[in-house]
Design a protein around this motif. Structure first.
Motif, PDB file in Angstrom:
ATOM      1  N   GLU A   1       0.646  -1.252  -0.060  1.00 56.42           N
ATOM      2  CA  GLU A   1      -0.111   0.059   0.129  1.00 56.42           C
ATOM      3  C   GLU A   1       0.902   1.339  -0.053  1.00 56.42           C
ATOM      4  O   GLU A   1       0.598   2.067  -0.793  1.00 56.42           O
ATOM      5  N   ILE A   2       1.983   1.391   0.810  1.00 57.68           N
ATOM      6  CA  ILE A   2       2.707   2.346   0.816  1.00 57.68           C
ATOM      7  C   ILE A   2       3.655   2.598  -0.488  1.00 57.68           C
ATOM      8  O   ILE A   2       3.794   3.658  -0.734  1.00 57.68           O
ATOM      9  N   GLN A   3       3.953   1.369  -1.015  1.00 60.93           N
ATOM     10  CA  GLN A   3       4.504   1.333  -2.217  1.00 60.93           C
ATOM     11  C   GLN A   3       3.640   1.988  -3.436  1.00 60.93           C
ATOM     12  O   GLN A   3       3.911   2.975  -4.297  1.00 60.93           O
ATOM     13  N   GLY A   4       2.524   1.836  -3.168  1.00 59.69           N
ATOM     14  CA  GLY A   4       1.393   2.074  -4.230  1.00 59.69           C
ATOM     15  C   GLY A   4       1.453   3.497  -4.136  1.00 59.69           C
ATOM     16  O   GLY A   4       1.244   4.578  -5.187  1.00 59.69           O
ATOM     17  N   TRP A   5       1.151   4.142  -3.004  1.00 54.40           N
ATOM     18  CA  TRP A   5       1.075   5.600  -2.578  1.00 54.40           C
ATOM     19  C   TRP A   5       2.413   6.427  -3.197  1.00 54.40           C
ATOM     20  O   TRP A   5       2.282   7.310  -3.444  1.00 54.40           O
TER      21      TRP A   5
ATOM     22  N   VAL B   1       4.494   5.643  -5.524  1.00 57.22           N
ATOM     23  CA  VAL B   1       4.604   5.536  -6.929  1.00 57.22           C
ATOM     24  C   VAL B   1       3.573   6.663  -7.433  1.00 57.22           C
ATOM     25  O   VAL B   1       3.855   7.690  -8.130  1.00 57.22           O
ATOM     26  N   ALA B   2       2.398   6.858  -6.928  1.00 60.48           N
ATOM     27  CA  ALA B   2       1.195   7.853  -7.176  1.00 60.48           C
ATOM     28  C   ALA B   2       1.604   9.304  -6.885  1.00 60.48           C
ATOM     29  O   ALA B   2       1.776  10.137  -7.704  1.00 60.48           O
ATOM     30  N   VAL B   3       2.388   9.401  -5.536  1.00 59.84           N
ATOM     31  CA  VAL B   3       2.869  10.676  -5.552  1.00 59.84           C
ATOM     32  C   VAL B   3       4.270  11.004  -6.149  1.00 59.84           C
ATOM     33  O   VAL B   3       4.173  12.216  -6.763  1.00 59.84           O
ATOM     34  N   GLY B   4       4.939  10.116  -6.640  1.00 57.60           N
ATOM     35  CA  GLY B   4       6.128  10.544  -7.460  1.00 57.60           C
ATOM     36  C   GLY B   4       5.517  10.644  -8.896  1.00 57.60           C
ATOM     37  O   GLY B   4       6.086  11.872  -9.673  1.00 57.60           O
ATOM     38  N   ILE B   5       4.583  10.008  -9.388  1.00 63.25           N
ATOM     39  CA  ILE B   5       4.018  10.363 -10.782  1.00 63.25           C
ATOM     40  C   ILE B   5       3.480  11.742 -10.675  1.00 63.25           C
ATOM     41  O   ILE B   5       3.695  12.635 -11.671  1.00 63.25           O
TER      42      ILE B   5
END
Length: 185
Positions: A6-10, A12-16
């Motif tokens: 979940e943290i990785q998903g968030w 990646v989303a913040v980075g994008i």
């Protein structure tokens, strides 16, 4: 493990989102703040405006009477690194405050034009300009001035001519110092 995914998903989303914000701010549209009274009555002190950067990105000149945001440091070359360092998100992250290098002005002359100021009146290529947007008649300094606008440069003036630092002071503006064209929000 589920929390880590979940943290990785968030992340990646913040980075994008951050990357997209940089791309949009550098190449498409960016907010600026009007600093001072030089563009009254068109724009007011501390007014937030948006600048379309497509022409800057495509290395094109603006049109006569466009309101543009310029980098006033005309004695130095600009690079893509400048655009990156001056992006609002990068300034927030680095703790760099907004400084007064960006001017908001109106395009009066393009490359190849001859701009003259005589008796407080502006002439482009020998023809007096009709300027309904200015705040008041320019004070006649008693000194006629003229400029030949070089290739890949523009000449800008503030709408409040009696209270504006513009091309009369810093000279013609190189094309790569035009940050964007103001658009009404």
């Amino acid at each position: 493990m589920k929390i880590w995914k979940e943290i990785q998903g968030w992340g990646v989303a913040v980075g994008i989102g951050f990357l997209l914000s940089l791309i949009i701010g550098i190449f498409v549209i960016q907010p600026y703040k009007v600093d001072g009274h030089s563009m009254e009555p068109t724009l007011n002190d501390n007014q937030r405006i948006y600048a379309w950067k497509i022409r800057h990105t495509l290395d094109q000149l603006p049109d006569y009477e466009d309101v543009v945001i310029i980098d006033s440091r005309v004695d130095r070359n600009r690079t893509l690194l400048d655009d990156l360092k001056e992006h609002p998100l990068i300034r927030i992250i680095s703790g760099t405050s907004e400084n007064e290098i960006f001017y908001v002005k109106r395009v009066i002359g393009l490359e190849g034009d001859r701009i003259e100021i005589k008796d407080g009146t502006v002439y482009r290529n020998g023809e007096q300009l009709v300027e309904p947007y200015i705040k008041e008649q320019m004070v006649d300094t008693g000194v006629d001035q003229s400029w030949e606008i070089p290739e890949d440069h523009i000449f800008v003036l503030g709408d409040n001519r009696n209270h504006s630092s513009d091309s009369r002071v810093i000279g013609p503006i190189p094309k790569n110092h035009i940050m964007g064209i103001y658009t009404k929000n």
